[in-house]
Design an enzyme around this catalytic site. Structure first.
Site, mmCIF file in Angstrom:
data_model
loop_
_atom_site.group_PDB
_atom_site.id
_atom_site.type_symbol
_atom_site.label_atom_id
_atom_site.label_comp_id
_atom_site.label_asym_id
_atom_site.label_seq_id
_atom_site.Cartn_x
_atom_site.Cartn_y
_atom_site.Cartn_z
ATOM 1 N N HIS A 1 -11.484 -2.214 -30.511
ATOM 2 C CA HIS A 1 -12.346 -1.636 -31.545
ATOM 3 C C HIS A 1 -12.209 -0.112 -31.587
ATOM 4 O O HIS A 1 -11.702 0.430 -32.551
ATOM 5 C CB HIS A 1 -13.813 -2.049 -31.396
ATOM 6 C CG HIS A 1 -14.034 -3.519 -31.409
ATOM 7 N ND1 HIS A 1 -13.611 -4.316 -32.454
ATOM 8 C CD2 HIS A 1 -14.623 -4.360 -30.508
ATOM 9 C CE1 HIS A 1 -13.932 -5.569 -32.205
ATOM 10 N NE2 HIS A 1 -14.533 -5.633 -31.028
ATOM 11 N N ASP B 1 -10.388 -11.544 -33.040
ATOM 12 C CA ASP B 1 -11.705 -11.364 -32.437
ATOM 13 C C ASP B 1 -12.630 -12.546 -32.690
ATOM 14 O O ASP B 1 -12.508 -13.586 -32.071
ATOM 15 C CB ASP B 1 -12.311 -10.054 -32.933
ATOM 16 C CG ASP B 1 -13.528 -9.602 -32.131
ATOM 17 O OD1 ASP B 1 -13.905 -10.305 -31.172
ATOM 18 O OD2 ASP B 1 -14.103 -8.561 -32.464
#
Length: 445
Positions: free
Chosen positions: A273, A324
């Site tokens: 991220h 993810d």
């Protein structure tokens, strides 16, 4: 072992900036042995790959069990934290049999999307009451088995998860499934995973992960980095502003600064991220060669924000991509979003070339997962191939160089892993993927 000849109408070779036409690809012992371009007429025993052929793609950040949340978190406006509550509810339901079925179907969906290696960020370790199973690695073992059944490789990024907050609050409720007793217990589990998979070096890597600065006390970070040396090392970083604020309040430093001071940042490490960074954070990540895995479809689904992808790449951080939370499983969409998000953030176009996006989805992702011989169509590399249809409603009329910016996972027709066909004519050769997903997901709800 797998040998054979493949003939690609178009192929993206090595580090080329554009595809090459009429390519004969020879595979010996599951590796590319020769690549010949400009072959007007393929040999009669060559298998034709009509369309554009790419190297195998790497999903550098996956939580397989999140696949069961798809479409089930949009019934109210909510937030990242209400989404997390629903994710915890799902985590409280899974047992090893459930997890095997769900992960097998999820990894098969990845294969359909051209993914030949997955990095599974694994923290769902123990029983629902937080007690270890008789085999403390059974949940990791079923993920490894699921990848084998789906026909893809796996790097199991086994995560250390000890506390609930930066302040060190203890794990409660379903979070107890995630936590080990201490660092020694965690490392003992890693050693057992190594031993159990010593004969699976062609398809399995055991990596390390720290869930986040929320989940690992700062005092343990230097020892964690030292004792996991030699493994791929991944960690969630600055996904939410609240994480940064809590870390600064507790330690007087951003999460990136804390990890840098603790010796966690390095070329073997990958931050996931990295959305909310300071200028110093970007410099620290780039100067150490720490990779960054962007997961744009998840980051937009959770309203995380847009991370500084181009600035990180320019600073020296290799970029990779991940699915993810499995909002979608489509690395073409992730790659497009890397560019599109930069356009939205800067109000300018043209931040990444198609070749850069392919490298992020292929070789950089594999490198981040500890596979240094996958991700290029070049002699000596493992024989992974992904062919996309250039005549679909999405790709028709686009030149081969632009196809990765127009294609979707639905356009993948052929997937080859180590010279063996995993997907043929858009269908998995072993698994009825929609039926497997339907059964696995609905059994949990």
């Amino acid at each position: 072992m797998s040998d054979g000849l493949w003939y690609a109408d178009w192929a993206w070779l090595g580090s080329d900036e554009a595809p090459t036409g009429r390519v004969l690809i020879e595979v010996v012992d599951s590796r590319f042995s020769a690549i010949t371009v400009g072959v007007a007429t393929p040999p009669p025993d060559a298998i034709r790959l009509p369309g554009l052929t790419l190297p195998g793609l790497a999903n550098a950040h996956s939580h397989a069990f999140h696949r069961a949340l798809r479409g089930r978190t949009t019934d109210d406006r909510g937030s990242f934290w209400t989404w997390r509550d629903r994710m915890y509810a799902l985590a409280g339901r899974l047992d090893p049999d459930d997890y095997l079925a769900l992960a097998r179907a999820t990894y098969a969906e990845m294969a359909l999307a051209g993914i030949t290696t997955v990095g599974e960020f694994h923290y769902l370790h123990h029983d629902v009451d937080g007690e270890p199973y008789p085999d403390p690695n059974v949940m990791g073992a079923v993920l490894i088995e699921a990848a084998a059944q789906a026909g893809i490789r796996i790097t199991l990024l086994d995560a250390l998860y000890l506390t609930a907050t930066v302040d060190g609050e203890p794990l409660e409720g379903v979070q107890r499934r995630f936590g080990d007793q201490d660092l020694d217990a965690y490392l003992a589990r890693l050693d057992r995973l190594d031993a159990a998979n010593s004969d699976n070096a062609d398809s399995v890597r055991i990596g390390a992960a720290l869930h986040s600065v929320r989940a690992v006390p700062a005092a343990l970070l230097p020892e964690f980095a030292e004792r996991t040396a030699g493994r791929p090392l991944h960690f969630h970083l600055s996904e939410q502003r609240a994480e940064n604020e809590a870390c600064v309040a507790a330690h007087g430093r951003t999460p990136t600064e804390l990890l840098s001071d603790s010796g966690v940042l390095s070329a073997r490490s990958t931050a996931v991220h990295a959305t909310h960074l300071t200028d110093l954070d970007r410099t620290l990540l780039g100067d150490t060669g720490t990779g960054v895995c962007f997961c744009p479809t998840t980051e937009r689904d959770l309203a995380d924000g847009i991370g500084p992808a181009r600035a990180l790449a320019d600073a020296g951080s290799p970029l990779s991509l991940g699915s993810d939370s499995q909002t979608v499983i489509d690395l073409f969409e992730e790659a497009r979003a890397l560019e599109a998000d930069e356009r939205l953030r800067t109000e300018r176009r043209g931040h990444f070339t198609p070749a850069e996006l392919i490298r992020a989805a292929a070789v950089a992702g594999h490198n981040a997962l500890g596979w240094t011989d996958v991700g290029r169509i070049a002699a000596g590399e493992r024989a992974d191939l992904v062919t996309i249809n250039l005549e679909s409603p999405r790709t028709a009329g686009a030149p081969p160089v632009g196809a990765p910016l127009t294609a979707s996972a639905a356009d993948v027709t052929t997937v080859v892993v180590d010279g063996r066909v995993t997907v043929r004519d858009g269908h998995h050769v072993r698994i009825d993927v929609p039926a497997a997903l339907e059964e696995a997901v609905h059994s949990l709800w």
